[in-house]
Design an enzyme around this catalytic site. Sequence first.
Site, short mmCIF file in Angstrom:
data_model
loop_
_atom_site.label_atom_id
_atom_site.label_comp_id
_atom_site.label_asym_id
_atom_site.label_seq_id
_atom_site.Cartn_x
_atom_site.Cartn_y
_atom_site.Cartn_z
N CYS A 42 58.95 86.09 -1.48
CA CYS A 42 58.43 84.70 -1.40
C CYS A 42 59.81 83.62 -1.04
O CYS A 42 59.52 82.90 -0.43
CB CYS A 42 58.07 84.23 -2.50
SG CYS A 42 59.18 84.63 -4.07
N GLY A 98 51.49 84.05 -6.33
CA GLY A 98 50.64 84.73 -5.13
C GLY A 98 50.77 83.47 -4.15
O GLY A 98 51.59 82.66 -4.18
N SER A 99 49.67 83.79 -3.26
CA SER A 99 49.53 83.00 -2.03
C SER A 99 49.20 81.51 -2.42
O SER A 99 48.26 81.34 -3.46
CB SER A 99 48.31 83.60 -1.16
OG SER A 99 47.25 83.65 -1.48
N GLU A 148 54.03 80.67 6.31
CA GLU A 148 54.91 81.70 5.74
C GLU A 148 54.55 82.98 6.41
O GLU A 148 53.46 83.62 6.49
CB GLU A 148 54.45 81.81 4.15
CG GLU A 148 55.09 83.14 3.60
CD GLU A 148 54.75 83.14 1.89
OE1 GLU A 148 53.37 83.13 1.82
OE2 GLU A 148 55.75 83.48 1.11
N GLU A 191 53.41 80.08 -8.81
CA GLU A 191 54.66 80.39 -8.00
C GLU A 191 53.99 80.93 -6.84
O GLU A 191 53.63 81.85 -6.75
CB GLU A 191 55.38 81.52 -8.84
CG GLU A 191 56.05 81.18 -9.88
CD GLU A 191 57.23 80.19 -9.89
OE1 GLU A 191 57.65 79.96 -8.83
OE2 GLU A 191 57.48 79.66 -11.16
N LEU A 192 54.25 80.03 -5.70
CA LEU A 192 53.46 80.38 -4.29
C LEU A 192 54.44 80.68 -3.02
O LEU A 192 55.65 80.86 -3.57
CB LEU A 192 52.72 79.30 -3.92
CG LEU A 192 51.71 78.87 -5.19
CD1 LEU A 192 50.92 77.44 -4.72
CD2 LEU A 192 50.67 79.68 -5.62
#
Length: 480
Positions: free
Chosen positions: A287, A232-233, A381, A252-253
Amino acid sequence: MQLTETTRGWFLNGEETYVDKTYDIFHPHTEDKLAQVPDSTPDMMKQAIEAAHAAFPKLKKLTKKERADMLFKAASFIEQEKEEVALTISKEACKPLKASLAEVDRTVQTLQFAGEEAKRLDGEYLSLDAAAGGEGRDAYTIFQPIGVIGAITPFNFPLNLTVHKVGPALAAGNPIIIKPSEQTPLSALYLAKVLTKSGFPKGALSVVPGDGVSLGKVLLEDDRVKKISFTGSPEVGKLIKSQAGLKRVTLELGSNSPMYVDRSITDVETVAQKAVQGAFAYNGQVCLSTQRIYVHEEVASSFKKAFVTFTEKLRFGAPEEQETDVSSLINKRSQERVFKWIGEAVEQGASLLTGGEKKDNGITPAVLERVPATASISCAEVFGPVVLINEVRDSQEALEAMNDSHYGLNAGVFTNNLSQAMQMAHELETGQVLINDVPTLRFDHMPYGGVKQSGYGREGVKYAMREMAELKMISINYQS
Ligand code: NAD
């Protein structure tokens, strides 16, 4: 409780269970109501942890072959229901059908990789006599499951990214609890049914939909949960890491993935075509979306021309339609933010080459040039259909611009100059470097993860499994 056609439950002890307190999910493009799902309470999360903890000994006892066979079975069930599953993804995530079908194909492969890796989770022989006084012993390592895993997942790949946690967890013998994104719990509920049908014991897999903050807190505070696997963020990722204590954590960003096109590239049109895919696949809500493109000044004008031409061919429409390439964003908040960031970049001196208009609940694919590094669409992002193309004098200037980021997930370098490719591969501050491919490329067995604010730890089935297993050393003194 009144059950309707669209009422869904949560998944506990091998079945979908209905509750009174629910919230509604809406189709992001049509705004029609899709389903009402449990607004799960902290107590429900505690029940899921209890069930997972109780299932752990049963899972641990399954042989590697049994686990592998169940994972292969699940893959084949999903393959048989591909169209229906893809449609669910398209509706809840507003993902164009082409991309949803590709996600289902990848999910099948990820489960198959998990089945294969279940059989290969082996340790190694150690020569203890390499140390003074170590003679007379044989030693080896084994991997053991760690226990209950909490998976917190994002909206953008509701099936395959969930399987990237569930597959390795079950393959390694761990029960897992999924806290899906509020917007996309339907794929996770489907997955739980399929894996149960494939033979995994009750409690091996639970799905607890609802609020991230309150349900995440229960997972973080319970000592029986040994690991949190989060995608996520960065904001939420940092919060989770700061609260995880001694639990293992994989994060996992996000990213603002960069790519370079060198003057040694002769066929810039083909590169532009691939980059358009990388930038606008699933409306840029990947992502790894190609967000920042740096092009050598000698090939820049032909690259930009081709890029704009391919971009303008993309079709905006409803996600369920075969021809749709781009659709509405996940919510109006995203639409407003992306639109605002494009305006800000233009105010700061960037030029809009095409797109950038509001359409339904989305934004038409936007291409900007001469974007300052301080503009949000460069340094943050975007997670929307926006790409910047800036000209550079040489690969060194590109390298500096690419590394000028808080993120570091994937980077792409298009070049026919081998030493330049290798130099950039070594110097790029990212988890993965793809030479002659866009940064949006990922195969599901690759080690995958970020540096800087893009993450912590690695996924990719084999690598995720090692982070979900305890390495134990066993030594036998045969001279005693
Ligand atoms: P998000 O961070 O808003 O939400 C992700 C999950 O976290 C949701 O399930 C949410 O309910 C939960 N959550 C929210 N607050 C929480 C808290 N305080 N404690 C525990 N859980 C909490 O992300 P999103 O908008 O769903 O997804 C987009 C983000 O995900 C982007 O930044 C994207 O780059 C990233 N992402 C990264 C990867 C990767 O592999 N690196 C893959 C996909 C998406």
